[in-house]
Design a protein around this motif. Sequence first.
Motif, PDB file in Angstrom:
ATOM      1  N   GLU B  98       0.787  -1.375  -0.030  1.00  0.00           N
ATOM      2  CA  GLU B  98      -0.065   0.095  -0.058  1.00  0.00           C
ATOM      3  C   GLU B  98       0.882   1.384  -0.024  1.00  0.00           C
ATOM      4  OE1 GLU B  98      -3.860   1.025   2.693  1.00  0.00           O
ATOM      5  OE2 GLU B  98      -3.621  -0.764   1.749  1.00  0.00           O
ATOM      6  N   ARG B  99       0.248   2.134  -0.630  1.00  0.00           N
ATOM      7  CA  ARG B  99       0.949   3.578  -0.728  1.00  0.00           C
ATOM      8  C   ARG B  99      -0.088   4.462  -0.352  1.00  0.00           C
ATOM      9  NH1 ARG B  99       3.755   5.261  -6.091  1.00  0.00           N
ATOM     10  NH2 ARG B  99       1.898   4.138  -6.864  1.00  0.00           N
ATOM     11  N   TRP B 100       0.620   5.608   0.710  1.00  0.00           N
ATOM     12  CA  TRP B 100      -0.026   6.501   1.030  1.00  0.00           C
ATOM     13  C   TRP B 100       0.680   8.005   0.537  1.00  0.00           C
ATOM     14  CZ3 TRP B 100      -4.416   6.829   5.062  1.00  0.00           C
ATOM     15  CH2 TRP B 100      -5.067   5.407   5.372  1.00  0.00           C
ATOM     16  N   LYS B 101      -0.080   8.878   0.673  1.00  0.00           N
ATOM     17  CA  LYS B 101       0.633  10.257   0.108  1.00  0.00           C
ATOM     18  C   LYS B 101       0.485  11.318   1.320  1.00  0.00           C
ATOM     19  CE  LYS B 101       0.926   9.995  -4.645  1.00  0.00           C
ATOM     20  NZ  LYS B 101       0.185   9.872  -6.079  1.00  0.00           N
ATOM     21  N   ILE B 102       1.373  12.188   1.379  1.00  0.00           N
ATOM     22  CA  ILE B 102       1.163  13.261   2.064  1.00  0.00           C
ATOM     23  C   ILE B 102       1.311  14.692   1.156  1.00  0.00           C
ATOM     24  CG2 ILE B 102       2.517  14.827   3.735  1.00  0.00           C
ATOM     25  CD1 ILE B 102       3.405  12.297   5.115  1.00  0.00           C
ATOM     26  N   ILE B 141      -3.044  10.678   3.157  1.00  0.00           N
ATOM     27  CA  ILE B 141      -4.313  10.092   2.292  1.00  0.00           C
ATOM     28  C   ILE B 141      -3.862   8.675   1.526  1.00  0.00           C
ATOM     29  CG2 ILE B 141      -6.031  11.755   2.361  1.00  0.00           C
ATOM     30  CD1 ILE B 141      -4.873  12.290  -0.704  1.00  0.00           C
ATOM     31  N   ARG B 142      -4.565   7.973   1.506  1.00  0.00           N
ATOM     32  CA  ARG B 142      -4.587   6.619   0.524  1.00  0.00           C
ATOM     33  C   ARG B 142      -4.145   7.042  -0.983  1.00  0.00           C
ATOM     34  NH1 ARG B 142      -6.178   1.660   2.612  1.00  0.00           N
ATOM     35  NH2 ARG B 142      -8.250   2.696   3.147  1.00  0.00           N
ATOM     36  N   ALA B 143      -3.029   6.473  -1.490  1.00  0.00           N
ATOM     37  CA  ALA B 143      -2.636   7.114  -2.809  1.00  0.00           C
ATOM     38  C   ALA B 143      -3.722   6.059  -3.732  1.00  0.00           C
ATOM     39  CB  ALA B 143      -1.009   6.583  -3.077  1.00  0.00           C
TER      40      ALA B 143
END
Lengths: 308, 279
Positions: B98-102, B141-143
């Motif tokens: 999983e990748r999340w973004k700031i 947030i989730r990418a």
Amino acid sequence: MTIYLPIAEISVNMFLLLSLGLGVGILSGLFGVGGGFLMTPILIFLGVPPAIAVGTEANQILASSTSGFLGYWRRGGVDVKMGLFLMAGGLVGSSFGVFLFTLLKNIGQIDFFIKIVYVVLLFAIASMMLAEALWEKHRAHPKRATRRKKKRRRNWTKLLPFKTRFRTSRLYISSILPLAVGTVVGVLAAMLGIGGGFVMIPAMIYILRMPPHTVTGTSLFQIVFVTANATFLQAGFNQAVDIVLAMLLVAGGVVGAQLGVRWGTRIDAVQFRLFLAIIVLAVCAGLLGELVLEPKELYSITQATQRP
Amino acid sequence: MTQKPQHRRRSLAASALVLALALFVAQASAEERIVVDLSRYDVPVSTGFAGASLLLFGASPSSDNSEEADILIKVRGPLQSYTISQKKRVFGFWMNGERWKISSAPAFFQILTSENDDNWFENFERRRNAFSFRDLPVPVIRAQHRDDDSQQQGQPQKAEQEEQRQAEQHAFRDAFLRHQGRKGLYGESPNSIERLGNNLFRVDLALPPGLPTGTYIVETFLVEKGKLTSAQATPLFVRRAGGSAFIFAFAERYSFLYGFCAVLIALFAGILANRLFAR
């Protein structure tokens, strides 16, 4: 003296890079391989991001293969027509390779991809080298020195259309063959940061059936164009070429290659091939470890490219 | 190698500045309660940059109860966006899952204070002014879009999912703060501001290698009896310098031209190597 690599964005000891270039250069001089398949994983171990290791290696191999190509050119060991066919395939293959590379980079899986393909590749290379070295040892035994039976396989390559005459290599074969070989090697070169000589040379000997005196020169001819294309596209699309790193490796590499060629006549080739096979296996095991062992930090953070 | 004596010289110059500043402060207006300056406003990050130290010094005019006045310095870097990937095991191999973004977080965030005690500052003020990197608003947030994102509210059975989502969000946020802390980019140094007499102070700020470039803001706050009474902001410029700056900017802005040059340089290097060694 540490030097900051502008694209890889890490600080590395300059002499470490020079001696790394020297060491891999010696090996490539000794064995006539480009050394990209060793250098790229070692750069990854040093902390260079895998994507940048690949792009930079294309740039380094461009320099070393140019130097090697010129040497063969002067001796007439280049089949230009064959080279052009291989190159045409290579340009298509390497462009496609960079496209795939960019795709994998964008979905965040490029590092994993590079590592896993290298594990497979290095394992294959090491086992081939071991087998070859052991076979030669076996043959060197005087009692067992028997003639190898030449297997006569049915040659499927003769059935392909679009036959072309290659005068320098004295061949009349389908032009699909060099195009296909060039394409496959081009994809590998662009995605893995290798010249692909160790794949192409066996293919040229066993599939294209080229005479030995044109094989190396012609493969170098193709590698020059493919790595130039890969460098250009990797820099353009992925900002993955670190010119400072590449040139440091080139500086060590050219000196090493000269030393390697000179020592090549004086060493026991079989013993040394065993030694190289063990190095390759060790690098392979290291990469496998990175993939299989639980990492200390499960999360990795990448920063969006900074606009200066 | 040459950095140390240079630094010492700079410290000396800074000390002289502190003295001059003290005289100046003595005449300063009553409203200007706190004054701070930096040993330099411009930090060049060159090829050999292995971290640096920045001296911050200033004066807070003594009031009757200077004992109770505390100083807090917040150094904030430019905003950046980040991607956090979590490795997970797939068929025995660790690969990015999983990748999340700031979308935006400061690339650098350090708090320096004159006081060790955690309670000296009202929690409310502390939170509101983000006086700790732990209080930073870091929107994670989730990418990739997932089905349960769009239907968060509503059915009661979704509450569990929402809880899980929040737990994940916290894990990714913590991973980010941990990463920044490990690199020396985020941190807190309580009790690091050194008092020189009644109203002068100084503190060294450590700038780690790999310092992000951009415009930083140094904010100094005077806190009396748990209340903010004075503040001052000073910019600090961190920029790439020397050859590496040029190469980086070139490779970013004109990436294809850079690629073309890289090809030419490599060809030239190859020809040169051939000429040198061919006989």
